[in-house]
Design a protein around this motif. Structure first.
Motif, PDB file in Angstrom:
ATOM      1  N   LEU A  18       0.831  -1.194   0.000  1.00  0.00           N
ATOM      2  CA  LEU A  18       0.000   0.000   0.000  1.00  0.00           C
ATOM      3  C   LEU A  18       0.867   1.246   0.000  1.00  0.00           C
ATOM      4  N   GLY A  26       1.301   9.698  -4.833  1.00  0.00           N
ATOM      5  CA  GLY A  26       1.666  10.916  -4.135  1.00  0.00           C
ATOM      6  C   GLY A  26       2.428  11.887  -5.019  1.00  0.00           C
ATOM      7  N   VAL A  28       2.018  13.871  -7.204  1.00  0.00           N
ATOM      8  CA  VAL A  28       1.090  14.719  -7.947  1.00  0.00           C
ATOM      9  C   VAL A  28       1.768  16.054  -8.238  1.00  0.00           C
ATOM     10  N   GLN A  29       1.407  16.630  -9.341  1.00  0.00           N
ATOM     11  CA  GLN A  29       2.087  17.863  -9.733  1.00  0.00           C
ATOM     12  C   GLN A  29       1.768  18.989  -8.773  1.00  0.00           C
ATOM     13  N   MET A 118      -7.320  14.981 -16.059  1.00  0.00           N
ATOM     14  CA  MET A 118      -6.871  16.063 -15.196  1.00  0.00           C
ATOM     15  C   MET A 118      -6.257  15.509 -13.919  1.00  0.00           C
ATOM     16  N   ALA A 119      -6.964  14.556 -13.293  1.00  0.00           N
ATOM     17  CA  ALA A 119      -6.504  14.007 -12.019  1.00  0.00           C
ATOM     18  C   ALA A 119      -5.185  13.266 -12.197  1.00  0.00           C
TER      19      ALA A 119
ATOM     20  N   ILE B  47      -7.309  -1.565  -2.272  1.00  0.00           N
ATOM     21  CA  ILE B  47      -6.513  -0.386  -2.618  1.00  0.00           C
ATOM     22  C   ILE B  47      -7.378   0.881  -2.730  1.00  0.00           C
ATOM     23  N   MET B  50      -8.067   3.544   0.091  1.00  0.00           N
ATOM     24  CA  MET B  50      -7.239   4.712   0.390  1.00  0.00           C
ATOM     25  C   MET B  50      -7.898   6.014  -0.041  1.00  0.00           C
ATOM     26  N   TYR B  59     -11.141  18.166  -1.692  1.00  0.00           N
ATOM     27  CA  TYR B  59     -10.433  17.557  -2.818  1.00  0.00           C
ATOM     28  C   TYR B  59     -10.666  18.299  -4.130  1.00  0.00           C
ATOM     29  N   PRO B  61      -9.448  17.762  -8.187  1.00  0.00           N
ATOM     30  CA  PRO B  61      -8.785  16.754  -9.024  1.00  0.00           C
ATOM     31  C   PRO B  61      -7.376  17.163  -9.435  1.00  0.00           C
ATOM     32  N   TRP B  62      -7.175  18.438  -9.749  1.00  0.00           N
ATOM     33  CA  TRP B  62      -5.871  18.824 -10.279  1.00  0.00           C
ATOM     34  C   TRP B  62      -4.824  18.967  -9.175  1.00  0.00           C
ATOM     35  N   LEU B  63      -5.255  18.956  -7.913  1.00  0.00           N
ATOM     36  CA  LEU B  63      -4.295  19.005  -6.819  1.00  0.00           C
ATOM     37  C   LEU B  63      -3.963  17.603  -6.324  1.00  0.00           C
ATOM     38  N   GLY B  64      -4.884  16.656  -6.553  1.00  0.00           N
ATOM     39  CA  GLY B  64      -4.612  15.270  -6.178  1.00  0.00           C
ATOM     40  C   GLY B  64      -4.739  15.019  -4.682  1.00  0.00           C
ATOM     41  N   PHE B  65      -4.489  13.753  -4.294  1.00  0.00           N
ATOM     42  CA  PHE B  65      -4.559  13.381  -2.880  1.00  0.00           C
ATOM     43  C   PHE B  65      -3.538  14.168  -2.068  1.00  0.00           C
ATOM     44  N   GLY B  66      -2.358  14.328  -2.656  1.00  0.00           N
ATOM     45  CA  GLY B  66      -1.263  14.920  -1.918  1.00  0.00           C
ATOM     46  C   GLY B  66      -1.440  16.413  -1.703  1.00  0.00           C
ATOM     47  N   SER B 281     -19.019  19.362  -8.779  1.00  0.00           N
ATOM     48  CA  SER B 281     -18.363  18.111  -8.426  1.00  0.00           C
ATOM     49  C   SER B 281     -17.880  18.137  -6.991  1.00  0.00           C
ATOM     50  N   GLN B 282     -18.725  17.710  -6.049  1.00  0.00           N
ATOM     51  CA  GLN B 282     -18.346  17.719  -4.643  1.00  0.00           C
ATOM     52  C   GLN B 282     -17.878  16.328  -4.224  1.00  0.00           C
ATOM     53  N   TYR B 283     -16.718  15.960  -4.727  1.00  0.00           N
ATOM     54  CA  TYR B 283     -16.174  14.626  -4.459  1.00  0.00           C
ATOM     55  C   TYR B 283     -16.063  14.342  -2.969  1.00  0.00           C
TER      56      TYR B 283
END
Lengths: 577, 317
Positions: A18, A26, A28-29, A118-119, B47, B50, B59, B61-66, B281-283
């Motif tokens: 994991l 991680g 990500v840009q 995009m993601a 998986i 997560m 969240y 999308p263009w910023l991502g999880f991180g 889009s309220q993810y």
């Protein structure tokens, strides 16, 4: 090793796995860098030769498209959405090679595809269309480029004049004066008219209603006086959908709301907002005219003049009792001539009735379908501007400097029209004595091929208005532009309805707010809309007194409505200059 | 073909005595067979768990999880502080619980009744006919029920009319709406759910019935003392699993049948989330709700599983 430690070990392996995977995702840009101007380091043929520009060497443009076959006669044998007469025309005559990153069947898949790209920080297509919400995200993320310089330098003056005439179409994609997208506009030919059973009127010796009071009498007669003459009590006055509020895409009540004031409630919190006397935008669903409308509906409902199930039916369902000959009046767009009223000869379009003091209005829908945006890394924007100019020139007519002779009669000879002995034909090829090898499909004399344009539809709002009278008087008249070509295919009753619609173009209710949803809209919008639709129906169905409207307005303001109004006006102040 | 994978040698069938290494040596083909299923579950079920982190983020999308900013429990707070949320959660619980009950007992009763029918062709036809509605979508059924239940000439109200009962507003009166939702849902699915009970009944050892007959049991007593105990384990499995759906009141159905007139009695969490989602889009919010629902469902499954063990002495695993 005992069992427990084996378990522990496997758990650790899973955890490690994991971590590896999280580590990957991680990466990500960083915050999207501001778009760089895609510089053009060559002389653009679009400027030197607007009518017949050709890129040599050719330029390549990638895009994504939402498309699915609507019937079997979508393309000629061997042609596809990726390779057809239009894409070949683009490369042969302009030197623009179109490639498709993806083709998906519907809007939902299209949005998902773009969101995933995009993601995942993948390369987006060079040029593509997007709805306003996603355009908002793309601009915030810095994925698309500002177009001001290109618009100034390359876009045709005729199109720029349209944007100047309707400046609000650019508001949603404007940030700090920078424009990030070009709007695909609607023809604006869907304004509501009143469809009435003329045969019922004649049978009862009545005139079509011109005021709300006359309408009450007609509704009563349609309900009680057996207008279809079958001796049964099986008819009623008005078919309408009130489930999602009074305004809908058909079976609407917007023409009735408009009789009581220039305000329109809608199921979306972002419409309708329009300025009051002081110039401030106000939310339409809480205006006093709505109360009068609700009182009138309640009155009709209690007398049985209105479909008692209006509150539980959506627009399509509500239209069924008009299509089955049970209801005498229904409001909606001129195209209701075909669906759902195609089977009922008796319906005829009439102007909307006037309320107290001669007040009368309909809701006008938003002018923009979606926006064409340009990837920040895309360098051949000038080529796209040249192409867009040509597509719109086909609508503007031969005076336009970008007018292409090849698009004079349609998109392509042998596809959507046939030239025969100097005349243009768009159907019934056998009756006109055209040899079958010239037909678009030699096996069927009535087949023509429509075109799904990849970027812009070339439609200009309200351009078709004059064409309705033209083709009603002379069905064989020559169309002057693309808008007229599309009107020329309509049936007479729809042309009449179009004329009725045009006659009431002067009083329409327009939404002035088209920015991204404000903070309170996102957090409280659902609550406020629910409160509104619930209160409206309670009043119409007599569960609450008419004065409950005032309680609703209080509640609405208290629960975030006032705050939202402030935010909306803040936005309006910003874009108004 | 090569030799059979399984060693039928007597020695190998003995229980492992020399630790897991020897055990693995003998049973590895079974583990290999299991591997694809484990991998599938890992990739598609574990998986993605997560992704829950976005329930605690704002969240984008263009910023991502991180890169998306953390907001802690804001989305959960929003759900519970929302003025309508208590009403929505109450509606969800009432409708979901009533559905779980009807969807447990109606299929069992139907299976028992069908089992008593001796005419084979009738039995088969009946079974096929009642499970067909399971395959219809609520989008279609929604339209059909609006017509059937219409207060203006709908077939149900016409029938009630001949009995002298005034038309009932099944879809626009809040209390009747709940009733309608529960009954139509049972109608749609009881035939399909009955299949599993019919299978359990068919699997009952016939000698038990013979023994019961010899002991002088009549048909009713046979059902009570042979059939019911035989299907009890399956019934408990179904009940335990369905309790996990206690916050699922059925989006498709409610969404296609409800209207503002019945919001106060029929609006559920899922339809609420749908309407909130219309505004963009309220993810994060949607994920928070999904997480909340899974958590409650998980707790319910654990509790009901324990109860099943305590009261019925039954274990699934």
């Amino acid at each position: 090793m005992n069992r427990v430690s084996w378990k522990g070990k496997s758990l650790m392996t899973v955890l490690a796995l994991l971590l590896v995977i999280t580590g990957c995702s991680g990466e990500v840009q960083k915050e999207g860098s501001t778009a760089e101007e895609g510089g053009i380091d060559r002389e653009s043929p679009v400027l030197t030769n607007p009518k017949d520009f050709k890129f040599d060497p050719p330029v390549t443009v990638s895009t994504g498209i939402r498309w699915s076959a609507q019937g079997e006669n979508e393309f000629k044998e061997g042609e596809t959405i990726q390779d057809n007469f239009h894409t070949r025309w683009m490369s042969d005559s302009m030197g623009i090679n179109l490639t498709f990153d993806f083709v998906v069947p519907n809007l939902e898949d299209y949005q998902t595809k773009l969101r995933l790209m995009m993601a995942g920080n993948q390369k987006l297509p060079d040029v593509f269309t997007t709805k306003v919400e996603m355009a908002n995200d793309l601009i915030s993320a810095g994925k698309v480029q500002p177009l001001n310089d290109y618009i100034d330098q390359y876009l045709s003056d005729n199109l720029k004049a349209i944007y100047e005439k309707y400046p609000e179409v650019l508001y949603p994609v404007t940030r700090d004066g920078q424009i990030y997208g070009l709007p695909n506009m609607f023809a604006m030919d869907e304004g509501t008219v009143m469809w009435v059973r003329e045969d019922w009127l004649n049978a009862l010796g009545l005139e079509a209603p011109t005021t709300i009071d006359e309408m009450t009498e007609v509704l009563r007669a349609f309900t009680e006086d057996d207008p279809d003459g079958n001796g049964k009590d099986d008819t009623l006055g008005l078919a309408v959908s009130l489930k999602e509020g009074p305004y809908n895409w058909m079976s609407s009540a917007d023409g009735l709301v408009g009789a009581f004031g220039n305000h329109m409630p809608s199921k979306y919190i972002w419409e309708y907002w329009n300025p009051d006397e002081s110039g401030q935008l106000v939310y339409n669903g809480i205006q006093p005219g709505i109360k009068d409308f609700l009182a009138q509906m309640r009155d009709w409902m209690s007398n049985g003049y209105v479909d008692p199930e209006a509150g539980i039916k959506d627009a399509a369902k509500a239209g069924e009792i008009a299509a089955s000959g049970e209801a005498g009046i229904i409001f909606g767009p001129p195209w209701m001539d075909g669906y759902p009223l195609g089977g009922v000869e008796g319906f005829k379009a009439y102007p909307l009735p006037a309320g107290p003091g001669g007040q009368q209005a309909r809701a006008e829908k938003s002018m923009v379908r979606d926006y064409l945006v340009f990837n920040k890394d895309f360098n051949n924007v000038d080529a796209m501007m040249g192409y867009i100019n040509k597509i719109y020139a086909a609508s503007f007519g031969e005076e336009d400097p970008y007018f292409d002779e090849a698009l004079r009669n349609g998109w392509m000879e042998g596809y959507d029209y046939v030239l025969h002995e100097g005349n243009v034909y768009r159907g019934n090829f056998d009756e006109h004595g055209i040899p079958s090898d010239k037909w678009p499909n030699p096996a069927d004399a009535n087949v023509t091929y429509d075109l799904t344009l990849p970027f812009m539809n070339g439609i200009i709002p309200f351009q078709s208005d004059s064409a309705f009278q033209k083709f009603l008087s002379d069905p064989d008249a020559d169309p002057d532009n693309m808008a007229e070509i599309s009107v020329s295919k309509a049936k007479p009753r729809m042309l009449e309805a179009g004329i009725v619609r045009v006659s009431q173009n002067d009083n329409v209710i327009v939404n002035y707010f088209n920015g991204p949803p404000t903070k309170t809209m996102v957090s409280k919008g659902e609550l406020l809309i629910k409160l509104m639709t619930e209160s409206y129906l309670k009043i119409i169905y007599g569960d609450e007194p008419v004065d409950y409207f005032d309680t609703f307005v209080e509640e609405w303001k208290k629960n975030g409505g006032d705050q939202m109004t402030e935010e909306v006006n803040e936005w309006y102040e910003n874009v108004k200059q | 073909m090569t030799e059979p994978v399984f060693n039928t040698d007597k020695k190998a069938l003995r229980l492992p005595t020399r630790g897991w290494r020897a055990y693995l040596q003998k049973t590895w083909p079974l583990h290999v067979l299991l591997l694809p299923a484990v991998l599938l579950a890992l990739v598609y079920n574990y998986i993605p768990i997560m992704g829950i982190v976005i329930a605690f983020q704002d969240y984008k999308p263009w910023l991502g999880f991180g890169g998306s900013p953390w907001v802690g429990l804001d989305h959960f707070r929003y759900l519970f502080e929302y003025p309508d949320s208590m009403q929505i959660i109450r509606n969800t619980l009432i409708i979901a619980f009533a559905k779980i009950m009807t969807n447990m007992f109606v299929p069992v009763i139907f299976a028992l009744l069908l089992n008593e029918i001796r005419i084979k062709w009738f039995k088969r036809t009946a079974q096929t006919l009642v499970y067909l509605p399971h395959f219809l979508s609520w989008v279609i059924l929604g339209g059909i029920f609006v017509d059937i239940l219409s207060i203006r000439g709908g077939i149900v109200n016409r029938f009630l009319g001949t009995l002298g009962i005034d038309p009932i507003a099944f879809l626009s009166n809040g209390d009747w709406f709940r009733f309608t939702v529960i009954v139509t849902d049972a109608w749609k699915d009881f035939g399909f759910s009955a299949i599993i009970f019919l299978a359990a009944i068919a699997g009952t050892n016939p000698s038990l019935y013979e023994a019961a007959e010899i002991d002088g049991a009549n048909r009713w007593q046979q059902v009570l003392h042979v059939t019911l105990p035989a299907i009890a384990p399956i019934f408990i499995v179904v009940a335990t699993l369905s309790l996990g759906r206690v916050l699922d009141a059925g989006f498709d159905q409610i969404f296609n049948l409800y209207n503002p007139l019945v919001y106060s009695k029929g609006d559920i969490i899922d339809t609420f989330v749908y309407r909130v989602g219309l505004l963009g889009s309220q993810y994060s919010f949607a994920t928070a709700i999904g997480f909340f629902k899974s958590l409650i469902g998980f707790i319910m499954i654990v509790i009901s599983y324990r109860l099943a063990y305590k009261w019925a002495g039954y274990r699934i695993f």
